[in-house]
Design an enzyme around this catalytic site. Structure first.
Site, mmCIF file in Angstrom:
data_model
loop_
_atom_site.group_PDB
_atom_site.id
_atom_site.type_symbol
_atom_site.label_atom_id
_atom_site.label_comp_id
_atom_site.label_asym_id
_atom_site.label_seq_id
_atom_site.Cartn_x
_atom_site.Cartn_y
_atom_site.Cartn_z
ATOM 1 N N GLU A 10 -9.778 -2.063 4.942
ATOM 2 C CA GLU A 10 -8.865 -1.244 5.539
ATOM 3 C C GLU A 10 -9.326 -0.332 6.642
ATOM 4 O O GLU A 10 -10.472 0.385 6.158
ATOM 5 C CB GLU A 10 -7.970 -0.492 4.616
ATOM 6 N N GLU A 13 2.050 1.272 -4.746
ATOM 7 C CA GLU A 13 2.204 0.786 -3.292
ATOM 8 C C GLU A 13 0.693 1.196 -2.749
ATOM 9 O O GLU A 13 0.321 2.270 -2.438
ATOM 10 C CB GLU A 13 3.241 1.638 -2.460
ATOM 11 N N CYS A 43 -0.686 1.918 6.047
ATOM 12 C CA CYS A 43 -1.173 0.820 4.929
ATOM 13 C C CYS A 43 -0.733 -0.449 5.723
ATOM 14 O O CYS A 43 -1.449 -1.582 5.507
ATOM 15 C CB CYS A 43 -0.382 1.085 3.943
ATOM 16 N N LYS A 69 3.470 14.842 -6.944
ATOM 17 C CA LYS A 69 2.355 15.438 -6.186
ATOM 18 C C LYS A 69 2.003 15.213 -4.951
ATOM 19 O O LYS A 69 1.534 13.801 -4.878
ATOM 20 C CB LYS A 69 1.245 15.031 -7.421
ATOM 21 N N ALA A 122 -0.061 14.815 -1.412
ATOM 22 C CA ALA A 122 -1.573 14.746 -1.164
ATOM 23 C C ALA A 122 -2.234 16.098 -0.665
ATOM 24 O O ALA A 122 -1.393 17.050 -0.156
ATOM 25 C CB ALA A 122 -1.792 13.904 0.007
ATOM 26 N N GLY A 143 -0.950 5.018 -2.442
ATOM 27 C CA GLY A 143 -2.344 5.483 -2.091
ATOM 28 C C GLY A 143 -3.195 4.269 -2.179
ATOM 29 O O GLY A 143 -2.740 3.360 -1.890
ATOM 30 N N SER A 144 -4.362 4.298 -2.350
ATOM 31 C CA SER A 144 -5.318 3.597 -2.162
ATOM 32 C C SER A 144 -5.438 2.578 -3.268
ATOM 33 O O SER A 144 -5.089 2.730 -4.466
ATOM 34 C CB SER A 144 -6.603 4.061 -1.714
ATOM 35 N N ASN A 182 -0.418 9.990 4.888
ATOM 36 C CA ASN A 182 -0.136 9.503 6.358
ATOM 37 C C ASN A 182 1.307 9.539 6.667
ATOM 38 O O ASN A 182 1.555 9.754 7.617
ATOM 39 C CB ASN A 182 -0.755 8.074 6.242
HETATM 40 P P1 NAD Z 1 -5.556 8.053 -1.946
HETATM 41 O O1 NAD Z 1 -5.479 6.985 -2.854
HETATM 42 O O2 NAD Z 1 -6.812 8.681 -1.877
HETATM 43 O O3 NAD Z 1 -4.489 9.211 -2.045
HETATM 44 C C1 NAD Z 1 -3.128 9.025 -2.917
HETATM 45 C C2 NAD Z 1 -2.563 10.155 -3.595
HETATM 46 O O4 NAD Z 1 -3.161 9.787 -4.964
HETATM 47 C C3 NAD Z 1 -2.901 11.638 -3.418
HETATM 48 O O5 NAD Z 1 -1.790 12.517 -3.553
HETATM 49 C C4 NAD Z 1 -4.186 11.919 -4.297
HETATM 50 O O6 NAD Z 1 -4.364 13.349 -4.439
HETATM 51 C C5 NAD Z 1 -3.943 11.051 -5.363
HETATM 52 N N1 NAD Z 1 -5.002 11.078 -6.357
HETATM 53 C C6 NAD Z 1 -6.382 10.543 -6.023
HETATM 54 N N2 NAD Z 1 -6.981 10.381 -7.171
HETATM 55 C C7 NAD Z 1 -5.935 10.244 -8.240
HETATM 56 C C8 NAD Z 1 -6.107 9.970 -9.547
HETATM 57 N N3 NAD Z 1 -7.250 9.604 -10.274
HETATM 58 N N4 NAD Z 1 -5.095 10.080 -10.459
HETATM 59 C C9 NAD Z 1 -3.752 10.343 -9.756
HETATM 60 N N5 NAD Z 1 -3.605 10.747 -8.418
HETATM 61 C C10 NAD Z 1 -4.991 10.473 -7.460
HETATM 62 O O7 NAD Z 1 -4.904 7.764 -0.584
HETATM 63 P P2 NAD Z 1 -5.038 8.507 0.852
HETATM 64 O O8 NAD Z 1 -6.231 8.753 1.363
HETATM 65 O O9 NAD Z 1 -4.220 9.577 0.483
HETATM 66 O O10 NAD Z 1 -3.910 7.164 1.424
HETATM 67 C C11 NAD Z 1 -4.480 6.364 2.285
HETATM 68 C C12 NAD Z 1 -4.182 5.172 1.459
HETATM 69 O O11 NAD Z 1 -3.056 4.938 0.964
HETATM 70 C C13 NAD Z 1 -4.561 3.750 2.192
HETATM 71 O O12 NAD Z 1 -5.383 3.012 1.198
HETATM 72 C C14 NAD Z 1 -3.230 3.198 2.314
HETATM 73 O O13 NAD Z 1 -3.328 1.882 2.626
HETATM 74 C C15 NAD Z 1 -2.439 3.414 1.213
HETATM 75 N N6 NAD Z 1 -1.097 3.658 1.525
HETATM 76 C C16 NAD Z 1 -0.356 2.552 1.032
HETATM 77 C C17 NAD Z 1 1.067 2.602 1.210
HETATM 78 C C18 NAD Z 1 2.068 1.306 0.850
HETATM 79 O O14 NAD Z 1 3.338 1.693 1.036
HETATM 80 N N7 NAD Z 1 1.618 0.566 0.103
HETATM 81 C C19 NAD Z 1 1.528 3.428 2.139
HETATM 82 C C20 NAD Z 1 0.771 4.560 2.781
HETATM 83 C C21 NAD Z 1 -0.649 4.356 2.249
#
Ligand code: NAD
Length: 494
Positions: free
Chosen positions: A393, A257, A291, A182, A184, A235-236, A159
């Protein structure tokens, strides 16, 4: 109409200062498309486990030299990167819009925001210092040192693919760590675009390695390798849980985060013109895929009717389309599955008694768009806490209205979530605003402010929204280890 710029980088892993073409054009490439139009942007070679291990090895090697460079000189590299990003703002923003979908002005704002972290941590690098602590025994002293932790594994979402990377890369490098990043799967290009910019700013080869690839492949390698001492993920929450478990056997430091479910409380005395303006800007920012976006709008029952009227007028006026076109307020979602997900949540809420009171489908008349990737900005009234539209979310341009009667009720309901990332409160009585802001369980609270995030302040969630912080004085500490030397105190012989 703006266009995606020609690439100044290769769509392949960046390891030891060179593009790893071997895995590129092989069968394991990831297709990156412009989500607004569906146009093919690139086939990006994914890093396999071997490439990730080579990247960690290179980063560990480069770490010995990087940590010896004076902190002020490391900081200069980061500050030059900030200046380079700003001087190339337009082409970087156009690439970001083409890859991520956000309207060009938002992408240009993200370039500024990313540059602010390179500037901030470039300055913070020279402020890392230890201290001498008096020893309780005579003739001895303690030296408390702040040391770079080692190789950092950085994992970012799609995002804010540039800014989320910049926050981590700048802090890690300023601390004297080297890093393996790494990005996305949906947005690897903007990360790779940063590599030549950092190299031109003077970053030695190997200090930052960029390994596009699947989370399920890259994550476990980073988590298992003993040379990686810090894992920093945005990430999530589900990914955070899985990374935490994978990192547990190696007792790695974690900086997480994660997801949010931000309440947005509108007090009875709020200025609804300000509220409407800021709420719509907040919810249309990256089409709600943020987020910290407002996820549950708590409005006092006496003001709900007026708010709906104002919101309906603002939503109707929004221009939706390709973010590279002029005057666009909201772009597409990241992909079709995201639209399906948001549609499902809205449909469930409506089936359970929610009412769609405003919707803008004007994009349906715009030629050349990949219609499946667009979701109409929507206002849903009559939302209950138990609906998935409120309990999870949303990650889309949907404004769910939840009405309340008393302030304690609003605060209790706002806090009734496992998340604690951001919160917002709007009103005019400063004492009451302060009291409500303090009562909200969130890492950051915006009072009459829709986007309080800046490089100068720590940002991180509480509860299941994360561990640690990015930005501020705190951001660099995620990549430092405190060590103590207890030694004889030198003295002048008499
Ligand atoms: P995601 O968790 O699916 O992916 C985030 C990253 O993690 C990607 O690079 C993905 O390839 C990687 N990933 C996925 N599985 C993994 C694993 N098993 N081991 C290591 N890495 C792995 O999230 P998304 O869909 O890309 O982003 C949306 C989410 O991120 C939402 O929940 C949002 O709230 C959160 N987010 C949080 C913040 C914050 O600052 N707190 C900021 C932006 C987004």
């Amino acid at each position: 109409m703006k266009t995606c710029p020609p690439f100044w980088f290769e769509p392949a892993p960046w390891v030891d200062g060179a593009w790893r073409q071997a895995s590129h054009r092989g069968s394991d490439a990831c297709t990156v498309r412009n989500p607004a139009t569906g146009a093919l942007l690139a086939e990006v070679g994914r890093a396999d486990a071997g490439t990730v291990t080579a990247a960690i090895e290179g980063a560990a090697r480069a770490g010995r030299g990087w940590r010896e460079i004076p902190a002020a000189a490391r900081g200069e590299v980061l500050k030059r990167t900030a200046a380079a990003l700003l001087s190339r703002r337009d082409e970087v923003a156009r690439l970001l819009t083409a890859e991520q979908g956000k309207p060009y002005p938002q992408a240009a704002g993200e370039v500024d925001y990313a540059a602010s972290f390179f500037q901030w941590f470039g300055e913070e690098a020279r402020r890392v210092h230890g201290r001498i602590v008096p020893h309780p025994e005579p003739g001895r002293e303690f030296l408390v040192e702040q040391c770079p932790a080692g190789v950092a594994g950085l994992i970012t979402p799609w995002n804010f693919p540039l800014a989320q990377g910049a926050k981590k890369v700048a802090a890690a490098l300023a601390a004297g760590c080297t890093a393996v990043w790494k990005p996305a799967e949906a947005t690897p290009l903007i990360a790779l675009a940063l590599a030549p910019i950092l190299a031109e700013a003077g970053l030695p080869p190997g200090v930052l390695q960029i390994v596009p690839g699947k989370g399920s492949v890259v994550g476990p390698v980073l988590a298992a390798d003993p040379r990686v001492r810090v894992l920093s993920l945005t990430g999530s929450t589900a990914t955070g849980i899985s990374l935490m478990a994978a990192a547990a056997p190696g007792i790695k430091r974690l900086s997480l985060e994660l997801g949010g479910n931000a309440p947005f409380i509108i007090l009875p005395d709020a200025d609804l013109e300000l509220v409407t303006d800021q709420l719509v800007r907040l919810k249309m920012f990256v089409s709600g895929q943020v987020c910290v976006t407002a996820n549950r709008i708590f409005v006092h029952a006496d003001r709900e009717g007026e708010l709906i009227e104002r919101l309906a007028a603002r939503i109707a006026a929004l221009r939706i389309g390709d973010g590279l076109a002029e005057g666009i307020d909201a772009g597409p979602l990241i992909h079709t599955a995201a639209c399906r997900d948001v549609r499902g949540r809205v449909a469930e809420a409506v089936a359970a008694g929610g009412r769609i009171v405003a919707e803008n489908r004007s994009f349906e008349d715009v030629p050349g768009l990949d219609q499946q990737n667009f979701f109409p900005p929507t206002v849903v009234a009559g939302v209950e806490d138990s609906m998935r539209l409120a309990s999870e979310e949303i990650f889309g341009p949907v404004i769910p209205l939840l009405s309340y009667r008393t302030l304690p009720e609003a605060v209790d309901r706002a806090n009734a979530t496992p998340y604690g990332l951001a919160a917002y409160v709007y009103g005019t009585d400063l004492a009451r605003l302060r009291a409500v802001a303090s009562a909200l369980e969130a890492g950051i609270v915006g009072v009459n402010e829709w986007r309080p995030l800046k490089a100068e302040i720590p940002f991180g969630g509480v509860k299941q929204s994360g561990i640690g912080a990015e930005g501020g004085e705190e951001g660099i500490r995620e990549f430092l280890e405190t060590r103590v030397i207890s030694m004889p105190k030198p003295g002048v012989e008499r």
